[in-house]
Structure formats: structure tokens, C-alpha cells
Design an enzyme around this catalytic site. Sequence first.
Site, PDB file in Angstrom:
ATOM      1  N   ARG A 142      32.506  38.096  54.444  1.00  0.00           N
ATOM      2  CA  ARG A 142      32.056  36.997  55.572  1.00  0.00           C
ATOM      3  C   ARG A 142      32.555  35.576  55.007  1.00  0.00           C
ATOM      4  NH1 ARG A 142      28.809  41.126  55.861  1.00  0.00           N
ATOM      5  NH2 ARG A 142      29.389  41.354  53.816  1.00  0.00           N
ATOM      6  N   THR A 143      32.138  34.961  53.694  1.00  0.00           N
ATOM      7  CA  THR A 143      32.430  33.900  53.192  1.00  0.00           C
ATOM      8  C   THR A 143      33.889  33.455  53.242  1.00  0.00           C
ATOM      9  OG1 THR A 143      30.418  34.149  51.997  1.00  0.00           O
ATOM     10  CG2 THR A 143      31.807  32.007  51.862  1.00  0.00           C
ATOM     11  N   LYS A 164      46.052  38.032  34.170  1.00  0.00           N
ATOM     12  CA  LYS A 164      46.751  37.738  32.740  1.00  0.00           C
ATOM     13  C   LYS A 164      46.120  36.895  31.873  1.00  0.00           C
ATOM     14  CE  LYS A 164      51.234  38.181  35.535  1.00  0.00           C
ATOM     15  NZ  LYS A 164      52.461  37.177  36.040  1.00  0.00           N
ATOM     16  N   ARG A 182      34.583  30.402  45.009  1.00  0.00           N
ATOM     17  CA  ARG A 182      33.404  31.449  44.636  1.00  0.00           C
ATOM     18  C   ARG A 182      33.709  32.054  43.440  1.00  0.00           C
ATOM     19  NH1 ARG A 182      31.212  36.305  48.401  1.00  0.00           N
ATOM     20  NH2 ARG A 182      29.861  34.620  49.061  1.00  0.00           N
ATOM     21  N   HIS A 202      24.497  28.888  47.217  1.00  0.00           N
ATOM     22  CA  HIS A 202      25.746  29.418  47.883  1.00  0.00           C
ATOM     23  C   HIS A 202      25.188  28.233  49.184  1.00  0.00           C
ATOM     24  CE1 HIS A 202      28.255  31.447  50.550  1.00  0.00           C
ATOM     25  NE2 HIS A 202      27.798  32.838  50.405  1.00  0.00           N
TER      26      HIS A 202
END
Length: 332
Positions: free
Chosen positions: A73-74, A101, A123, A151
Site C-alpha cells: 500500500r504505502t 552488499k 521505510r 507511520h
Amino acid sequence: MADVHPLIRDELLPPGPSPRRHLISIADLSRDDVERLLGLARTFARSLDRDVKKLPALRGRTVVNLFYESSTRTSSSFELAAKRLSADVMSIKSSGSAVEKGESLKDTAITIGCYDPDVIVIRHPEIGAPHVIARHTGAHVVNAGDGKHQHPTQALLDLYTIEEELGHIEGLHVAIVGDVLHSRVARSNIQAFVLMGARVTLVGPPPLIPRGIEAMGCEVSYSIEAIEAADIVYVLRMQHERMLAGENYVPSLREYAARWGVSADRVRPGQKVMHPGPMNRGVEIEGAVADAADALIARQVRSGVAVRMAVLFDLLTHGPVELKVAEIEAVA
Ligand code: CP
């Protein structure tokens, strides 16, 4: 600070003076800010109802979506929001990037900063990651979820959805049910609902409700019957990815579903049900409840685009809001 990953702990210094604006926590916002953002979102939602949905508002601006955790969603709604505003958009996931890496968050931030992005949406599983991005780039930073901390755009889209459905937020009673302990959505939403004058009751088993959380201005109940009195039942996912290995928060998912699951016999007609997604049907929410007419779950997702357009636009424009809305409508 116990939750902060060693990789970023030494970066969490107080930020210096900066003309940039970030959205890292609902605590960054006043009630006027929230009302301004919801008003902007309403304006953008109107543009999304038309055949041609694109606005030129952020033409020539660059938005980078940097996702170190899975998201449907985000990530999709931020990308769509930026594209609807005509920004150039780069979406980078840690999987498949130089993070695999061993590149540090600081070095990734410096690398992306070389492209002069206007906004970086991040995020990350660790609390404080957005601060690292803010420290090492010249971009405005939007927190799309950092660990179990915040959030904020989820909370804003939830406020928007409620206001669109019920016409107001002030005076409503919201029951937030389930795994509050590991939930950044719960923390952002408690702050947002309280800021906008709603009453909040947290409902769940004692191991999943943080001790002392009443200090955020909410009430706590350890009885699922407490949801009956609420106007809105806001259901949280069991967040296994943030649970400590070896800790038994609930005896079993089957027992959790039986004792705490939001099932059709526990909600009454007219009571609105929300969930930030992704849902675990049959665990915290029964499928029949998720699919019922009183569920606002799909509307929450839909609200995400307009609200994230509002956040991007608001960060990048500093004029009085009336002028901004007039400008948008002039080109809409
Ligand atoms: N609500 C939410 O953050 O969903 P995603 O994890 O799919 O982005």
C-alpha cells in the site's frame, strides 16, 4: 534508545537549523497542520475522480521512494501520488540494491543525495532511519514507517477516511484492537486521534499492550467486549516480524483469534471497521467483517493516494494554504 540499531545510533543527534520540512512523526504536526493536509487531500481527491488525473503541481521535482521493508500500500500509493503530481519518481528497494552488499544507510543516503532529490520517502525496520536520511541529504524526508515508532501518513489517511465517512473526528470513540506493542500504526494513530479530539481505547491481551501507554492520552481495556462501545473498531495485525524470538505473547494464533479476533458476532451494524493492512484473515479479523459494508479498509487504501499527494505537495510548497488550493484548482 534500546530499539535503535547500532548502525544508526550515533546518527541520532539533535538536528541543526534547516529550512527543510520533514514528516517523521504525527508529533511534528499541530491540529491546524492536520486540518490543512486533510483539506489539501480533499482537493486532490477531486482531481483523482476525473478521466485525466495528472496535475502539473510538482513538475521538475524528484521524489525517491526508499523501502527497506516490504510494502504494498504505502510504496504504491507514494509512487502514484508523486506521478499524479508530475514529479520524477525513483523507487528503490533494499532487496536487489547495494544494501545487499553491505552498504550502510548513511552511504546509501549520500549516494541518493547526489541526484538532488526534493523528497525522500523512507521505510526502514529501525527507529530513527528517517533522521539519518535527513542528516545526510538535502531532501525533505517523509517517514513511511520506521520500526515500531511511527507511520504518520497512515494516520493521516485514516483521519481522512473517517472524516469522509462520518463527517467529523472530534468526539468519536475509536477502539484500537490487537498488537499495540509492536505497532507503529497504533502510536501514530493514538497521537492523531487524540490531537483531533477523539477518544481512544486500546484493547488487547496484556502482553501486547505497552505498560504506561495511557500517558499518550488513551484508555486501556483487556476485555474484547470493550469494542462494543466504540464508533470505530481499528484492528491491528499481529506483527510477527517485530516480535522477539522465544517470547510467547499469546498462547497460539488459534487462541488469539478465538479470544481477541474481531468477528461478526463482536461488531454491531453501523460500527465502522478499519485495518491498515496487510490483514491476516482468520487471525485478528474474520473475513466476513473485512468484507462487510461497514468495513472502510478499501477506502483507507484509496485515501492513501490523495493524502500522500497532499503531504508531498505541502512539504514542497510553502505559501499560504488558500493560495496553494487556488493554484491547484486553477490547473485542475
Ligand atoms: N499499511 C501499510 O503500511 O501497508 P504496507 O505495509 O502494504 O505498505
